[in-house]
Design an enzyme around this catalytic site. Structure first.
Site, PDB file in Angstrom:
ATOM      1  N   LYS A 141       0.979  -1.053   0.083  1.00 32.28           N
ATOM      2  CA  LYS A 141      -0.141   0.008  -0.038  1.00 32.28           C
ATOM      3  C   LYS A 141       0.995   1.346   0.069  1.00 32.28           C
ATOM      4  O   LYS A 141       0.550   2.327  -0.760  1.00 32.28           O
ATOM      5  CB  LYS A 141      -1.016  -0.029   1.190  1.00 32.28           C
ATOM      6  N   THR A 142       1.855   1.186   0.651  1.00 27.56           N
ATOM      7  CA  THR A 142       2.669   2.345   0.761  1.00 27.56           C
ATOM      8  C   THR A 142       3.391   2.597  -0.668  1.00 27.56           C
ATOM      9  O   THR A 142       3.599   3.986  -1.052  1.00 27.56           O
ATOM     10  CB  THR A 142       3.908   2.445   1.819  1.00 27.56           C
TER      11      THR A 142
ATOM     12  N   ASP B 165      -3.022   8.056   3.943  1.00 28.98           N
ATOM     13  CA  ASP B 165      -2.547   6.527   4.078  1.00 28.98           C
ATOM     14  C   ASP B 165      -3.319   6.078   5.660  1.00 28.98           C
ATOM     15  O   ASP B 165      -3.904   6.882   6.468  1.00 28.98           O
ATOM     16  CB  ASP B 165      -0.993   6.550   4.572  1.00 28.98           C
ATOM     17  N   GLU B 166      -3.540   4.768   5.603  1.00 30.21           N
ATOM     18  CA  GLU B 166      -4.103   4.080   6.886  1.00 30.21           C
ATOM     19  C   GLU B 166      -5.390   4.680   7.256  1.00 30.21           C
ATOM     20  O   GLU B 166      -5.702   4.940   8.362  1.00 30.21           O
ATOM     21  CB  GLU B 166      -3.202   4.363   8.423  1.00 30.21           C
TER      22      GLU B 166
ATOM     23  N   GLN C  71      -8.090  -4.316   8.988  1.00 32.33           N
ATOM     24  CA  GLN C  71      -7.052  -3.916   9.790  1.00 32.33           C
ATOM     25  C   GLN C  71      -7.556  -2.694  10.598  1.00 32.33           C
ATOM     26  O   GLN C  71      -6.492  -2.026  11.214  1.00 32.33           O
ATOM     27  CB  GLN C  71      -5.728  -3.786   9.165  1.00 32.33           C
TER      28      GLN C  71
ATOM     29  N   ARG D 298       1.138 -10.903  10.496  1.00 36.45           N
ATOM     30  CA  ARG D 298       2.542 -10.660  10.512  1.00 36.45           C
ATOM     31  C   ARG D 298       3.489 -11.609  10.193  1.00 36.45           C
ATOM     32  O   ARG D 298       4.731 -11.322   9.970  1.00 36.45           O
ATOM     33  CB  ARG D 298       2.801 -10.183  11.975  1.00 36.45           C
TER      34      ARG D 298
END
Length: 725
Positions: free
Chosen positions: A35-36, A220-221, A251, A608
């Protein structure tokens, strides 16, 4: 123009997102889907391909570190600075607006920002001015109320008390606090965003200016935005500008601190002509790990929907270990870590994740015993946590009245009306007479400078410590710890001081200290005099606090709560304590929305892991000073059976899953005659307990038994005369 450098390392959905026309878009980016990278490439695309000025771009993220990384990656892609673009956190960008337009915002040009502790000090001054008792109106609770109100966009005049005296009084304090901040030319963090929103809302000329400038807003986020942040974005965007939001509703795990999952779900309705692109290819985890994550999260309703996949191999099955108790769980994790290291892995590749930070204590103790360096990520080791040090200070003063450091820590904690001036007077008197602070306090009435109110408060504190000493003297160690915590009112203090998840975490830690006392087994060392159990336990706590923790950058096992793990990744992940009441947490059991957030938290934990995922739970767990037999977590039951390798399952727990396996004793064969791990036994002196471990064979065989009242003890089978229950 050659655009290949900007897109040829992207997959098709990533390229589609980066190359979108000037329109609002929601990029549903699954865990590990890049995503980044998409956000950074989108900004570079707008500047390089669409030939937009950096001045027309505003990019928002949640941490200064992420903002700096984003700016650096954009400049590396373009090869030129992007000074005109605004790239920062919500609070950082709001601060920038207020600095540029301080007059319109009603602020002095030199206004200052209050940090969290500055805010508490300001609230204390306001309480004194209003002649309100801090014990009843605790400053941190007031700060929580004020910050929540601001995050919801509410000034004091907007709050309805609905006849609730507490809300009426809190609102009165809020209003007085606002006046004090204005007089002093200061703003707190929540004020930055609220004041900047009001600035743009109420000044149409400025609103038009910034809407004309920032044609492209990137976030973002996005799933972590709260109500005020969402309102700020919508106001700045207006009807014409495009908002490129990157996030993952699966998330969204910060509802307890104000994040609104509704923001990402409502985005397509609130922003017209919105494109939705899903990033589902995962570049982090194996196929089995992703399939487990997908199957788990599918149990949540109202999802926007996506399915993670990978070109990578299926990888190893997910291991599931059914521990007999929390000690067995920690020993198993330690053994698996040692195996990983023996195969050439490193400690920094390993993460131990848990729902509550109170769970770290048993792992810390076990890792210290096994000489496994570890680091508690984003937090303190168990015996270094403030609430634990508070409880230990009470216990130390009970055992040693001459302990000045403990006296100073707790004399007014929780607050009991003994201010710093009073303590200073005691210090001066103690130094001048060569006495301890306790002795000085006993003679406080002789200090003419102290008020009768201060001397009365000191006297009550001395009586409290004496009461503790008298009450706990004949009791077992764990009950001593429990009673001191109760008489000190530490749990009530932290619940009131830090409402919600933070306060609950502190009370959980205090409960875990009681559990630690239950489990503690004093072993006398050679050349050491016999110690009372409480003194020995306090010495043990001090020694434990000084061991094991690695420094930043060392090769250490990483230990952290699941909330702290978001955004990180590790080749080997242990997800521990998967039991009903622990994970999902007992506070979420009766609330469908909170239960779904717990499931998202489990999803975050699973994703993770890069190569290997190990899940553990305990058939019994010593919690809050008592043994609990919590059922296996529903989250384990929701995973696909074919992906799970059960290392030592509990037969009954898996009958419903149709898994035909047998539980094996972990005892050495020679020691197991008549006994087995997990068996309940009775000892003539120590009472009932459960066998948790064993070593040796024949006449020298020993078993470790966890007794309800006496904690854990090693006993030689030939002499223990254990009765099987």
């Amino acid at each position: 123009m050659d655009i290949s450098p900007l897109i040829n390392d992207l997959n098709k959905p990533q390229r589609d997102a980066v190359g979108l026309p000037a329109q609002s878009a929601l990029i549903l980016a699954g865990a590990g889907s890049g995503k980044t990278r998409v956000l950074v490439h989108r900004i570079a695309w707008l500047i390089e391909v669409e030939q937009l000025s950096p001045f027309s771009i505003l990019a928002v993220t949640f941490t200064n570190k992420a903002a700096a990384e984003m700016r650096g990656r954009i400049q590396a892609l373009l090869g030129v600075p992007i000074g005109g673009a605004w790239v920062g956190t919500f609070h950082g960008l709001a601060h920038r607006l207020l600095r540029m337009h301080w007059r319109e915002a009603g602020l002095p040009q030199t206004f200052q920002i209050l940090d969290a502790e500055d805010q508490i000090r300001m609230i204390k001054r306001v309480l004194r001015a209003l002649e309100l008792d801090e014990a009843l109106w605790q400053p941190r609770q007031v700060a929580y109320f004020i910050n929540n109100a601001k995050d919801a966009g509410s000034r004091p005049q907007h709050i309805e008390d609905k006849g609730d005296f507490s809300i009426t009084q809190m609102t009165r304090i809020y209003a007085a606090y606002e006046e004090a901040c204005q007089r002093n030319g200061v703003v707190d963090f929540a004020e930055l965003l609220l004041r900047s929103l009001e600035l743009l809302r109420d000044n149409l000329e400025l609103q038009a200016h910034y809407r004309a400038r920032f044609r492209h807003i990137l976030v973002d986020e996005f799933q972590d935005t709260n109500a005020l942040q969402y309102a700020w974005l919508r106001l700045l965007a207006g009807e014409q500008n495009s908002v490129f939001a990157v996030g993952d509703d699966d998330q969204s795990i910060y509802g307890w601190r104000g994040a609104k999952i509704e923001n990402i779900r409502n985005f397509t309705q609130d922003f017209k002509n919105c494109a939705v692109i899903r990033l589902e290819q995962n570049y982090r985890s194996t196929g089995n790990i992703l399939q487990a994550a997908n199957t788990l999260i599918a149990h949540n309703r109202g999802r926007m929907g996506k399915n993670l996949w990978t070109d990578d191999a299926e990888g190893e099955l997910i291991q599931l270990y059914a521990a007999y108790n929390e000690g067995d769980e920690a020993r198993y994790v330690a053994a698996q870590i040692e195996q990983w290291l023996a195969k050439g892995g490193t400690r920094s590749e390993i993460a131990v994740l848990y729902r509550s930070n109170a769970q770290s204590r048993v792992f810390e103790s076990t890792f210290n015993e096994r000489r496994i360096p570890y680091r508690v990520y984003g937090g303190l080791r168990f015996f270094e946590r403030a609430e634990i040090k508070d409880a230990l200070a009470y216990l130390r003063l009970v055992t040693n009245r001459l302990d000045d450091a403990s006296f100073e820590r707790i004399v007014n904690h929780p607050p009991r009306g003994i201010g710093e001036r009073t303590v200073d007077a005691l210090r001066i008197y103690a130094r001048s007479t060569g006495k301890s602070l306790w002795e000085a306090a006993q003679e406080s009435e002789q200090l003419g400078e102290l008020s009768s109110r201060a001397t009365g408060a000191i006297k009550r504190f001395l009586q409290l410590i004496e009461l503790m000493g008298n009450d706990i003297a004949p009791l077992p160690l764990a009950e001593q710890v429990e009673i001191v915590i109760e008489l000190a009112a530490l749990k009530e203090h932290f619940k009131a001081k830090e409402p919600g998840e933070a306060g609950q975490a502190r009370t959980d830690n205090l409960d875990e200290l009681i559990t630690a006392a239950h489990s503690y087994s004093y072993v006398r060392q050679e050349d050491m005099p016999e110690m009372e159990p409480l003194s020995a336990f306090l010495a043990h706590a001090t020694l434990e606090a000084g061991e094991g923790q690695g420094e930043q950058g060392d090769d250490c096992v990483q230990m952290m709560t699941l909330h702290s793990a978001k955004g990180l990744e590790f080749p080997l992940v242990f997800l521990c304590g998967l039991e009903e009441g622990l994970f999902p947490h007992q506070m979420s059991a009766d609330d469908p929305a909170r239960l779904e957030e717990e499931r998202r938290l489990c999803y975050v934990g699973i994703t993770r892991a890069e190569r290997q995922l190990i899940l553990t739970y305990a058939e019994q767990r010593l919690l809050h000073g008592s043994t609990r037999f919590n059922p296996i977590s529903r989250f384990i039951r929701e995973l696909p059976e074919g992906l799970i390798h059960e290392v030592r399952p509990k037969v009954k727990a898996y009958a419903s899953r149709g898994v035909a396996t047998a539980s094996k004793s972990m005892l050495p064969q020679a020691a197991a005659e008549g006994y087995r791990v997990g068996q309940r036994v009775r000892h003539a002196k120590f009472g009932e307990g459960v066998i948790t471990n064993a070593e040796g064979s024949g006449q020298s065989a020993r078993v470790q038994v966890s007794f309800r009242k006496e904690g854990s003890k090693w006993l030689v089978l030939g002499y223990a005369n254990l009765e099987i229950i």
